[in-house]
Design a protein around this motif. Structure first.
Motif, PDB file in Angstrom:
ATOM      1  N   ARG A 181       4.088  12.797  -6.877  1.00 20.78           N
ATOM      2  CA  ARG A 181       4.538  11.495  -6.353  1.00 20.78           C
ATOM      3  C   ARG A 181       5.045  11.630  -4.915  1.00 20.78           C
ATOM      4  NH1 ARG A 181       5.921   7.362  -9.990  1.00 20.78           N
ATOM      5  NH2 ARG A 181       6.200   6.256  -8.029  1.00 20.78           N
ATOM      6  N   LEU A 182       5.781  12.707  -4.633  1.00 18.98           N
ATOM      7  CA  LEU A 182       6.265  12.928  -3.264  1.00 18.98           C
ATOM      8  C   LEU A 182       5.108  13.160  -2.309  1.00 18.98           C
ATOM      9  CD1 LEU A 182       9.386  15.165  -3.936  1.00 18.98           C
ATOM     10  CD2 LEU A 182       9.365  12.847  -3.025  1.00 18.98           C
ATOM     11  N   HIS A 183       4.087  13.900  -2.777  1.00 21.63           N
ATOM     12  CA  HIS A 183       2.909  14.157  -1.944  1.00 21.63           C
ATOM     13  C   HIS A 183       2.177  12.847  -1.644  1.00 21.63           C
ATOM     14  CE1 HIS A 183      -0.281  16.548  -0.212  1.00 21.63           C
ATOM     15  NE2 HIS A 183      -1.169  15.942  -0.976  1.00 21.63           N
ATOM     16  N   GLU A 184       2.019  11.998  -2.664  1.00 24.41           N
ATOM     17  CA  GLU A 184       1.374  10.691  -2.455  1.00 24.41           C
ATOM     18  C   GLU A 184       2.176   9.837  -1.486  1.00 24.41           C
ATOM     19  OE1 GLU A 184       0.931   8.868  -6.259  1.00 24.41           O
ATOM     20  OE2 GLU A 184      -0.455  10.399  -6.985  1.00 24.41           O
ATOM     21  N   ALA A 185       3.495   9.836  -1.632  1.00 22.54           N
ATOM     22  CA  ALA A 185       4.343   9.040  -0.745  1.00 22.54           C
ATOM     23  C   ALA A 185       4.237   9.539   0.694  1.00 22.54           C
ATOM     24  CB  ALA A 185       5.794   9.097  -1.222  1.00 22.54           C
ATOM     25  N   ARG A 186       4.189  10.876   0.855  1.00 28.43           N
ATOM     26  CA  ARG A 186       4.060  11.447   2.203  1.00 28.43           C
ATOM     27  C   ARG A 186       2.724  11.042   2.827  1.00 28.43           C
ATOM     28  NH1 ARG A 186       4.452  16.679   0.991  1.00 28.43           N
ATOM     29  NH2 ARG A 186       6.701  16.472   0.748  1.00 28.43           N
ATOM     30  N   GLN A 187       1.653  11.098   2.028  1.00 27.97           N
ATOM     31  CA  GLN A 187       0.340  10.701   2.542  1.00 27.97           C
ATOM     32  C   GLN A 187       0.316   9.214   2.896  1.00 27.97           C
ATOM     33  OE1 GLN A 187      -2.390  11.978  -0.527  1.00 27.97           O
ATOM     34  NE2 GLN A 187      -2.982  13.768   0.676  1.00 27.97           N
ATOM     35  N   GLU A 188       0.962   8.400   2.067  1.00 33.29           N
ATOM     36  CA  GLU A 188       0.996   6.963   2.347  1.00 33.29           C
ATOM     37  C   GLU A 188       1.779   6.679   3.624  1.00 33.29           C
ATOM     38  OE1 GLU A 188       2.285   2.880   0.057  1.00 33.29           O
ATOM     39  OE2 GLU A 188       1.808   4.675  -1.102  1.00 33.29           O
ATOM     40  N   ARG A 189       2.886   7.402   3.826  1.00 30.85           N
ATOM     41  CA  ARG A 189       3.657   7.227   5.073  1.00 30.85           C
ATOM     42  C   ARG A 189       2.824   7.629   6.281  1.00 30.85           C
ATOM     43  NH1 ARG A 189       8.035   9.230   2.081  1.00 30.85           N
ATOM     44  NH2 ARG A 189       7.681  11.301   2.885  1.00 30.85           N
ATOM     45  N   GLN A 190       2.066   8.737   6.184  1.00 34.44           N
ATOM     46  CA  GLN A 190       1.220   9.162   7.288  1.00 34.44           C
ATOM     47  C   GLN A 190       0.139   8.121   7.568  1.00 34.44           C
ATOM     48  OE1 GLN A 190      -0.190  13.019   6.076  1.00 34.44           O
ATOM     49  NE2 GLN A 190       1.528  14.102   7.005  1.00 34.44           N
ATOM     50  N   ALA A 191      -0.451   7.562   6.520  1.00 35.39           N
ATOM     51  CA  ALA A 191      -1.490   6.546   6.703  1.00 35.39           C
ATOM     52  C   ALA A 191      -0.905   5.310   7.374  1.00 35.39           C
ATOM     53  CB  ALA A 191      -2.104   6.178   5.360  1.00 35.39           C
ATOM     54  N   MET A 192       0.289   4.906   6.950  1.00 31.66           N
ATOM     55  CA  MET A 192       0.919   3.727   7.552  1.00 31.66           C
ATOM     56  C   MET A 192       1.268   3.980   9.017  1.00 31.66           C
ATOM     57  SD  MET A 192       0.874   1.251   5.522  1.00 31.66           S
ATOM     58  CE  MET A 192       1.984   0.128   6.311  1.00 31.66           C
ATOM     59  N   SER A 193       1.743   5.179   9.333  1.00 34.64           N
ATOM     60  CA  SER A 193       2.063   5.478  10.725  1.00 34.64           C
ATOM     61  C   SER A 193       0.798   5.526  11.574  1.00 34.64           C
ATOM     62  CB  SER A 193       2.844   6.785  10.838  1.00 34.64           C
ATOM     63  OG  SER A 193       2.038   7.873  10.459  1.00 34.64           O
ATOM     64  N   LEU A 194      -0.317   5.995  10.999  1.00 34.20           N
ATOM     65  CA  LEU A 194      -1.584   6.008  11.721  1.00 34.20           C
ATOM     66  C   LEU A 194      -2.061   4.581  11.995  1.00 34.20           C
ATOM     67  CD1 LEU A 194      -3.939   7.683  12.850  1.00 34.20           C
ATOM     68  CD2 LEU A 194      -4.998   7.526  10.582  1.00 34.20           C
ATOM     69  N   VAL A 195      -1.950   3.706  10.994  1.00 29.78           N
ATOM     70  CA  VAL A 195      -2.331   2.300  11.180  1.00 29.78           C
ATOM     71  C   VAL A 195      -1.465   1.668  12.261  1.00 29.78           C
ATOM     72  CG1 VAL A 195      -2.259   0.043  10.049  1.00 29.78           C
ATOM     73  CG2 VAL A 195      -3.280   1.986   8.876  1.00 29.78           C
ATOM     74  N   THR A 196      -0.175   1.942  12.234  1.00 24.50           N
ATOM     75  CA  THR A 196       0.739   1.389  13.242  1.00 24.50           C
ATOM     76  C   THR A 196       0.396   1.911  14.631  1.00 24.50           C
ATOM     77  OG1 THR A 196       2.466   1.272  11.566  1.00 24.50           O
ATOM     78  CG2 THR A 196       3.165   1.121  13.849  1.00 24.50           C
ATOM     79  N   ALA A 197       0.094   3.219  14.718  1.00 26.90           N
ATOM     80  CA  ALA A 197      -0.245   3.803  16.017  1.00 26.90           C
ATOM     81  C   ALA A 197      -1.526   3.179  16.576  1.00 26.90           C
ATOM     82  CB  ALA A 197      -0.409   5.317  15.882  1.00 26.90           C
ATOM     83  N   ARG A 198      -2.528   2.966  15.714  1.00 29.95           N
ATOM     84  CA  ARG A 198      -3.777   2.350  16.189  1.00 29.95           C
ATOM     85  C   ARG A 198      -3.532   0.909  16.631  1.00 29.95           C
ATOM     86  NH1 ARG A 198      -8.045   4.779  11.774  1.00 29.95           N
ATOM     87  NH2 ARG A 198      -8.272   6.810  12.779  1.00 29.95           N
ATOM     88  N   ARG A 199      -2.698   0.184  15.888  1.00 30.28           N
ATOM     89  CA  ARG A 199      -2.375  -1.185  16.269  1.00 30.28           C
ATOM     90  C   ARG A 199      -1.683  -1.222  17.631  1.00 30.28           C
ATOM     91  NH1 ARG A 199       1.230  -2.841  12.241  1.00 30.28           N
ATOM     92  NH2 ARG A 199      -0.548  -2.980  10.845  1.00 30.28           N
ATOM     93  N   MET A 200      -0.737  -0.314  17.841  1.00 31.81           N
ATOM     94  CA  MET A 200      -0.030  -0.256  19.132  1.00 31.81           C
ATOM     95  C   MET A 200      -0.991   0.137  20.252  1.00 31.81           C
ATOM     96  SD  MET A 200       3.051  -1.136  18.509  1.00 31.81           S
ATOM     97  CE  MET A 200       4.126  -0.530  19.756  1.00 31.81           C
ATOM     98  N   GLN A 201      -1.937   1.042  19.964  1.00 29.39           N
ATOM     99  CA  GLN A 201      -2.914   1.455  20.982  1.00 29.39           C
ATOM    100  C   GLN A 201      -3.788   0.271  21.394  1.00 29.39           C
ATOM    101  OE1 GLN A 201      -5.532   4.564  19.708  1.00 29.39           O
ATOM    102  NE2 GLN A 201      -6.423   4.863  21.729  1.00 29.39           N
ATOM    103  N   ARG A 202      -4.261  -0.508  20.407  1.00 29.85           N
ATOM    104  CA  ARG A 202      -5.073  -1.688  20.735  1.00 29.85           C
ATOM    105  C   ARG A 202      -4.268  -2.693  21.554  1.00 29.85           C
ATOM    106  NH1 ARG A 202      -6.920  -1.064  15.268  1.00 29.85           N
ATOM    107  NH2 ARG A 202      -5.446  -2.670  14.620  1.00 29.85           N
ATOM    108  N   ARG A 203      -3.008  -2.873  21.191  1.00 29.44           N
ATOM    109  CA  ARG A 203      -2.147  -3.800  21.937  1.00 29.44           C
ATOM    110  C   ARG A 203      -1.972  -3.317  23.378  1.00 29.44           C
ATOM    111  NH1 ARG A 203       3.341  -4.965  19.020  1.00 29.44           N
ATOM    112  NH2 ARG A 203       1.883  -5.846  17.512  1.00 29.44           N
ATOM    113  N   ALA A 204      -1.781  -2.001  23.552  1.00 33.45           N
ATOM    114  CA  ALA A 204      -1.616  -1.458  24.909  1.00 33.45           C
ATOM    115  C   ALA A 204      -2.908  -1.604  25.713  1.00 33.45           C
ATOM    116  CB  ALA A 204      -1.207   0.011  24.825  1.00 33.45           C
ATOM    117  N   GLU A 205      -4.059  -1.388  25.060  1.00 34.17           N
ATOM    118  CA  GLU A 205      -5.335  -1.546  25.766  1.00 34.17           C
ATOM    119  C   GLU A 205      -5.543  -2.996  26.196  1.00 34.17           C
ATOM    120  OE1 GLU A 205      -8.167  -0.002  23.003  1.00 34.17           O
ATOM    121  OE2 GLU A 205      -7.736   2.093  23.519  1.00 34.17           O
TER     122      GLU A 205
END
Length: 107
Positions: A67-91
């Motif tokens: 469960r901790l491993h799944e939660a860690r992966q989900e947090r990484q996926a969410m941070s990646l989605v957020t980073a891509r969203r911020m990158q598109r906004r900056a572009e």
């Protein structure tokens, strides 16, 4: 209520405060009848080792690890989605700034 405790319901659960067991006075020492020999039953009961008793704990630990491993992966996926969203906004902001600069230079 001043009654003495029984084996099933002792007055206290602290072994230090319980009265010591005393030998029976109406029975001579060593007069106990021998137990029925049940080697097969005892051997099967002895099969329950400490490792076997700890299996549920190990399963729970493995489940929590998963469960901790799944939660860690989900947090990484969410941070990646957020980073891509911020990158598109900056572009987009960069394109707007270039367009605004080009319009200012042209006029």
């Amino acid at each position: 209520m001043n009654t003495a405790g029984t084996i099933d319901r002792p007055l206290t659960h602290d072994p230090q405060k319980q009265a010591p067991m005393k030998p029976s006075t109406h029975e001579p020492t060593g007069s106990a009848t021998p137990d029925v020999i049940t080697t097969g039953a005892n051997d099967s009961r002895q099969n329950r080792t400490r490792e076997m008793q700890l299996i549920p704990e190990a399963l729970a630990r493995a489940h929590m690890h998963d469960r901790l491993h799944e939660a860690r992966q989900e947090r990484q996926a969410m941070s990646l989605v957020t980073a891509r969203r911020m990158q598109r906004r900056a572009e987009r902001a960069s394109r707007r700034a270039r367009r605004a600069l080009a319009m200012a230079v042209m006029q």
